[in-house]
Write a protein that holds these residues in place. Structure first.
Motif, PDB file in Angstrom:
ATOM      1  N   LYS A 184       0.823  -1.208   0.000  1.00  0.00           N
ATOM      2  CA  LYS A 184       0.000   0.000   0.000  1.00  0.00           C
ATOM      3  C   LYS A 184       0.861   1.264   0.000  1.00  0.00           C
ATOM      4  N   SER A 185       1.971   1.225   0.721  1.00  0.00           N
ATOM      5  CA  SER A 185       2.789   2.438   0.835  1.00  0.00           C
ATOM      6  C   SER A 185       3.395   2.834  -0.513  1.00  0.00           C
ATOM      7  N   VAL A 186       3.866   1.852  -1.291  1.00  0.00           N
ATOM      8  CA  VAL A 186       4.457   2.174  -2.595  1.00  0.00           C
ATOM      9  C   VAL A 186       3.371   2.591  -3.588  1.00  0.00           C
ATOM     10  N   VAL A 187       2.196   1.974  -3.493  1.00  0.00           N
ATOM     11  CA  VAL A 187       1.065   2.396  -4.332  1.00  0.00           C
ATOM     12  C   VAL A 187       0.740   3.860  -4.067  1.00  0.00           C
ATOM     13  N   ARG A 188       0.668   4.228  -2.794  1.00  0.00           N
ATOM     14  CA  ARG A 188       0.345   5.620  -2.442  1.00  0.00           C
ATOM     15  C   ARG A 188       1.421   6.588  -2.937  1.00  0.00           C
ATOM     16  N   ASN A 232     -15.738   4.584 -22.236  1.00  0.00           N
ATOM     17  CA  ASN A 232     -15.640   5.738 -23.139  1.00  0.00           C
ATOM     18  C   ASN A 232     -14.302   5.799 -23.874  1.00  0.00           C
ATOM     19  N   ARG A 233     -13.404   4.842 -23.564  1.00  0.00           N
ATOM     20  CA  ARG A 233     -12.067   4.787 -24.156  1.00  0.00           C
ATOM     21  C   ARG A 233     -11.300   6.077 -23.890  1.00  0.00           C
ATOM     22  N   ASP A 234     -11.471   6.598 -22.664  1.00  0.00           N
ATOM     23  CA  ASP A 234     -10.705   7.761 -22.227  1.00  0.00           C
ATOM     24  C   ASP A 234      -9.289   7.335 -21.859  1.00  0.00           C
ATOM     25  N   LYS A 235      -8.377   8.282 -21.877  1.00  0.00           N
ATOM     26  CA  LYS A 235      -7.068   8.047 -21.278  1.00  0.00           C
ATOM     27  C   LYS A 235      -7.278   7.898 -19.759  1.00  0.00           C
ATOM     28  N   ILE A 236      -6.603   6.907 -19.165  1.00  0.00           N
ATOM     29  CA  ILE A 236      -6.804   6.689 -17.734  1.00  0.00           C
ATOM     30  C   ILE A 236      -5.632   5.890 -17.159  1.00  0.00           C
ATOM     31  N   ILE A 237      -5.281   6.217 -15.903  1.00  0.00           N
ATOM     32  CA  ILE A 237      -4.282   5.450 -15.150  1.00  0.00           C
ATOM     33  C   ILE A 237      -4.926   5.026 -13.833  1.00  0.00           C
ATOM     34  N   CYS A 238      -4.759   3.764 -13.481  1.00  0.00           N
ATOM     35  CA  CYS A 238      -5.225   3.276 -12.184  1.00  0.00           C
ATOM     36  C   CYS A 238      -4.054   2.588 -11.493  1.00  0.00           C
ATOM     37  N   VAL A 239      -3.800   2.978 -10.242  1.00  0.00           N
ATOM     38  CA  VAL A 239      -2.721   2.394  -9.440  1.00  0.00           C
ATOM     39  C   VAL A 239      -3.359   1.659  -8.276  1.00  0.00           C
ATOM     40  N   SER A 240      -3.022   0.372  -8.122  1.00  0.00           N
ATOM     41  CA  SER A 240      -3.755  -0.453  -7.161  1.00  0.00           C
ATOM     42  C   SER A 240      -2.829  -1.460  -6.482  1.00  0.00           C
ATOM     43  N   THR A 241      -3.250  -1.897  -5.310  1.00  0.00           N
ATOM     44  CA  THR A 241      -2.664  -3.094  -4.714  1.00  0.00           C
ATOM     45  C   THR A 241      -3.297  -4.303  -5.401  1.00  0.00           C
ATOM     46  N   GLN A 242      -2.929  -5.503  -4.953  1.00  0.00           N
ATOM     47  CA  GLN A 242      -3.376  -6.722  -5.623  1.00  0.00           C
ATOM     48  C   GLN A 242      -4.874  -6.975  -5.484  1.00  0.00           C
ATOM     49  N   LEU A 243      -5.586  -6.160  -4.701  1.00  0.00           N
ATOM     50  CA  LEU A 243      -7.024  -6.393  -4.521  1.00  0.00           C
ATOM     51  C   LEU A 243      -7.780  -6.352  -5.840  1.00  0.00           C
ATOM     52  N   ILE A 244      -7.257  -5.670  -6.847  1.00  0.00           N
ATOM     53  CA  ILE A 244      -7.992  -5.521  -8.109  1.00  0.00           C
ATOM     54  C   ILE A 244      -7.839  -6.735  -9.015  1.00  0.00           C
ATOM     55  N   GLU A 245      -6.859  -7.605  -8.714  1.00  0.00           N
ATOM     56  CA  GLU A 245      -6.509  -8.592  -9.722  1.00  0.00           C
ATOM     57  C   GLU A 245      -7.316  -9.881  -9.652  1.00  0.00           C
ATOM     58  N   ALA A 246      -8.050 -10.100  -8.603  1.00  0.00           N
ATOM     59  CA  ALA A 246      -8.797 -11.358  -8.486  1.00  0.00           C
ATOM     60  C   ALA A 246     -10.291 -11.083  -8.623  1.00  0.00           C
ATOM     61  N   GLY A 247     -10.812 -11.268  -9.819  1.00  0.00           N
ATOM     62  CA  GLY A 247     -12.253 -11.245 -10.012  1.00  0.00           C
ATOM     63  C   GLY A 247     -12.887  -9.912 -10.302  1.00  0.00           C
TER      64      GLY A 247
END
Length: 809
Positions: A504-508, A548-563
């Motif tokens: 979480k700290s490096v994500v932040r 909408n196929r906008d430009k976008i960046i999302c920074v996440s911990t591993q919570l996003i990767e399962a499901g």
């Protein structure tokens, strides 16, 4: 004389001890019937409050109700020991029938523990907490209570007949599964009986206090039939879409039909290995509904690794089944009762009693919960956890992303599933695209030899290939500065980038860095520092940009990767276990919108994994596999996500953690399996007891249930659930919990609060407390963040200004 069990708060009506004992017995019998042990469970209900048949308890409860401002001294009357003492006296002294002696230990332990947690038959001090209660403790009025029980509740002859029935059930139970030790069988039986007793006692008390009939049990057979029809309507609607005949849609349809046909197979442990994008949620639901209809299963339970998956999957299932009422999301325990004993308050309707009695027993037809909560139900302290255990029987349980079982819990997980299969008549589905090798460890999973639901898996995996893994990890090191440049470079070619890091700290820190460099590109942060409702709001915004196929960046911990159902054009994953890399790849080009897209695996040098040993080990093994492939591209099936590479990964991982797979407790010099199920010859405590006392422990069982539970944590560091003031809904829940609430309201609020909690470590709690960032409600049982300690951008804010915020919710 009428001996009183409870006095209702609203109208001062009394529930007699006889009424309470017989009603709890009846409920416990119904729960016990699931395992074929109705009389064993009923015996616990029949005797659990026998100690209330005394003048002392009658005076105690009368004084408590008549003088609430000056109640009698709490703990002055022990009413939970008497029933266990009666069983020990009658079944465990003199000439002993071994079967009835075991019955006395199993049921007696549940009885004496029903206001706290199961006691140790033998503890690390080489004493027996159980014997100290049922044999050694002197109880005033015990003989009178025993006689009143036989005079007023059940005659001695009827009682003896009932005990004989319970002993026969025990004998039949022990005869099943001859390859399993009696210690294993009796450990799970004791926990099951304790669960049945806790739920029956609290349910009966709540029904009396609410003064209205208990809602009838849901007719799951007809409900699941209706659900199945609605699901099939949805599936047929897919066939009418323009692209229904594309190869991918045909393959999804075929896998769904295979799951439907597989539902005819008898209850057991099976695997469902549909790759990402293959329609896993609908296929597993189709199997579960059809199987539940055919075999009369009472509920369907989805167990997932992260709370984020609960919201998404539950929402999808609700839309399909068109039902909110019967679908429960259980994220965590809002109230922590692990270290509480409420015997002193029984009979007094305090706020603590209200939240204890609140309905929280997983009796819904469809439940979404987490792996932490599933394992806590079997192994953690606290009667609120184990109360749910009996409802895991006669169920279809789908373990979504099962590869996320924490490594120290592998053996415990396997044993819980083996019990539910063999005794609970449940069907267990291990659902993932990256199956772990759970059947190859010492305490192996009893999985069917032909367990896989999907035919021709290799061809299916190839058909769903949407990404190429790009190895940057063995090429150059990355810090956040280099990573920010790399993200900018990728955005020259793609419109959306997802970055998944391990801490979480490096994500932040990366998020703060990108706020400076990203310019007008929408930037989002996701981590477990945000409550479920907050994460869901962010994910909806992210999905809108992606649509909408906008430009976008999302920074996440591993919570996003399962499901989590999102599809980015590019994913960057910090080096981790191979299963995590595979799951991260499932967030890229998820629906095949584009030709092959790239998933970049990087080696991030700023991540401190010293407190994350599994991720650290997985990272090391994955890097070895990458180096193998760099030397010879034909190794491991030719690519990083092949079945061969995955099998090699899990075998290496479990080999590296071999000594820890049974949950080692270093301070006791034993593992959890030994504490719970070791026979006397393998039990260190037992051998030392014999040396210390010069005699054998006069019990059949020598297991240490309380000690094991006290040391059990699904994750290494214990966390505490804290309610957060996110949005109007979160603030409203906090305000209501601070008010005077009826029991039914508390039940509703505790369920609603699931969406507005985060789990904090001890050091985070200390820092918040120092900054005046915490307060509490429900008599201190629910911790609450002040508004200044929660940020609408990234959630928990330890550097908050709450010390200047004196508002009270």
């Amino acid at each position: 004389m009428r001996y009183i069990a409870h006095i209702r708060e609203s109208d001062r009506q009394c529930q007699t001890v006889k009424e309470h004992l017989l009603e709890v017995k009846q409920l416990a019998e119904a729960y016990g019937a699931k395992l074929g042990v109705a009389h064993i469970a009923g015996l616990s209900g029949l005797l659990h409050d026998m100690g209330k048949l005394t003048e002392a308890f009658l005076n105690y409860i009368t004084e408590a109700v008549n003088h609430p401002d000056a109640p009698p001294k709490r703990g002055s009357v022990d009413h939970s020991t008497a029933g266990g003492k009666l069983l020990f006296k009658r079944l465990h002294t003199g000439p002993i029938d071994i079967n009835k002696a075991v019955l006395a230990e199993v049921v007696g332990n549940a009885i004496i523990s029903h206001h706290s947690y199961l006691q140790d038959f033998l503890n690390q001090e080489l004493e027996s907490d159980y014997l100290q209660r049922v044999r050694d403790k002197s109880l005033d009025e015990y003989e009178q209570a025993e006689q009143r029980f036989f005079d007023q509740v059940m005659s001695e002859e009827e009682f003896q007949d009932y005990v004989n029935c319970a002993a026969a059930e025990l004998e039949a139970y022990l005869e099943k599964e001859p390859s399993v030790s009696h210690e294993h069988k009796l450990m799970f039986l004791t926990k099951f009986i304790f669960s049945a007793l806790i739920d029956a006692d609290r349910t009966n008390t709540r029904v009396f206090e609410e003064n209205k009939p208990e809602e009838p049990e849901c007719d799951s057979e007809h409900l699941f039939a209706r659900y199945y029809d609605r699901l099939m309507d949805k599936i047929r609607s897919f066939e009418e879409q323009n692209n229904a005949d594309s190869p991918i849609h045909r393959l999804r349809r075929e896998m769904s039909e295979q799951c439907d046909r597989f539902a005819l197979r008898p209850p057991g442990i099976y695997t469902l290995s549909i790759p990402t994008g293959g329609g896993k949620t609908l296929a597993s639901l189709r199997y579960a509904l059809n199987h539940a209809k055919i075999y009369g299963q009472k509920r369907i339970i989805y167990v997932v690794p992260y709370t984020t998956i609960i919201e998404q999957n539950a929402a999808e299932v609700r839309r399909i089944l068109r039902d909110d009422e019967h679908i429960l999301e259980h994220h965590s325990n809002v109230v922590d009762d692990a270290d509480d004993s409420d015997e002193a308050q029984d009979g007094m309707m305090t706020t603590q009693q209200k939240w204890r009695l609140a309905k929280d027993n997983w009796d819904s037809p469809v439940i979404f919960t987490t792996m932490v909560q599933f394992l806590n139900t079997f192994y953690a302290k606290g009667s609120r956890n184990i109360r749910r255990l009996h409802n895991l029987c006669n169920a279809v349980i789908i373990f979504d992303e099962v590869q996320k079982v924490p490594v120290p819990c592998v053996s415990l997980f396997n044993q819980a599933l083996n019990f539910l299969k063999a005794y609970g008549r449940s069907s267990l589905v291990l659902c993932t695209a990256t199956q772990p090798t759970l059947e190859y460890v010492k305490h192996k999973l009893d999985i069917h030899t032909e367990a896989e639901m999907i035919d021709n898996l290799d061809q299916v995996i190839e058909a769903f290939k949407r990404v190429e893994i790009v190895d940057q990890a063995t090429m150059e090191p990355f810090d956040n500065e280099r990573l920010a440049e790399f993200i900018a470079d990728r955005l020259e070619d793609v419109r959306s980038v997802l970055v998944i890091l391990n801490t979480k700290s490096v994500v932040r820190k990366l998020y703060d860095r990108l706020k400076i460099t990203a310019g007008d590109i929408p930037l989002y942060h996701l981590s477990t520092s945000m409550c479920a409702a907050h994460r869901n709001e962010i994910l909806e915004k992210v999905r809108e940009h992606l649509r909408n196929r906008d430009k976008i960046i999302c920074v996440s911990t591993q919570l996003i990767e399962a499901g989590v159902d999102v599809s980015f054009e590019c994913v960057i994953r910090s080096l981790a276990g191979l299963d995590s890399i595979a799951q991260a790849a499932g967030r890229c080009n998820r629906h095949g919108e584009h030709e092959l897209r790239h998933v970049y695996v990087i080696d991030h040098t700023e991540e401190n994994l010293s407190r994350l040993p599994e991720i650290k080990a997985g990272r090391h093994i994955s890097k070895k596999l990458l180096l193998d492939l760099r030397r010879d591209p034909a190794f491991h099936g030719g690519h990083l996500l092949s079945a061969q590479a995955m099998e090699r990964y899990f075998n290496d991982l479990y080999t590296e953690f071999q000594s820890k797979l049974s949950y080692r407790v270093p301070s006791l010099g034993m593992d959890m399996i030994q504490l719970l199920t070791a026979n006397k010859l393998d039990n260190t405590f037992f051998q030392d007891y014999c040396s210390k006392h010069g005699a054998r422990l006069p019990l059949v069982l020598a297991n240490s249930y309380y000690s094991a539970a006290e040391h059990f944590r699904v994750i290494d560091d214990r966390t505490t659930s804290v309610l957060v003031p996110h949005g109007d809904k979160g603030k409203s829940i906090i305000a209501e919990l601070n008010g005077e609430s009826r029991m039914a309201d508390i039940t509703r609020l505790l369920r609603s609060a699931q969406q507005f909690t985060i789990n904090l470590y001890e050091h985070e709690l200390r820092q918040l407390d120092h900054n005046n960032g915490l307060e509490s409600c429900l008599d201190g049982k629910v911790l609450v963040l002040r508004e200044g300690a929660y940020n609408d951008e990234f959630g928990l804010d330890l550097d908050n200004d709450s010390r200047f915020d004196l508002s009270i919710y």
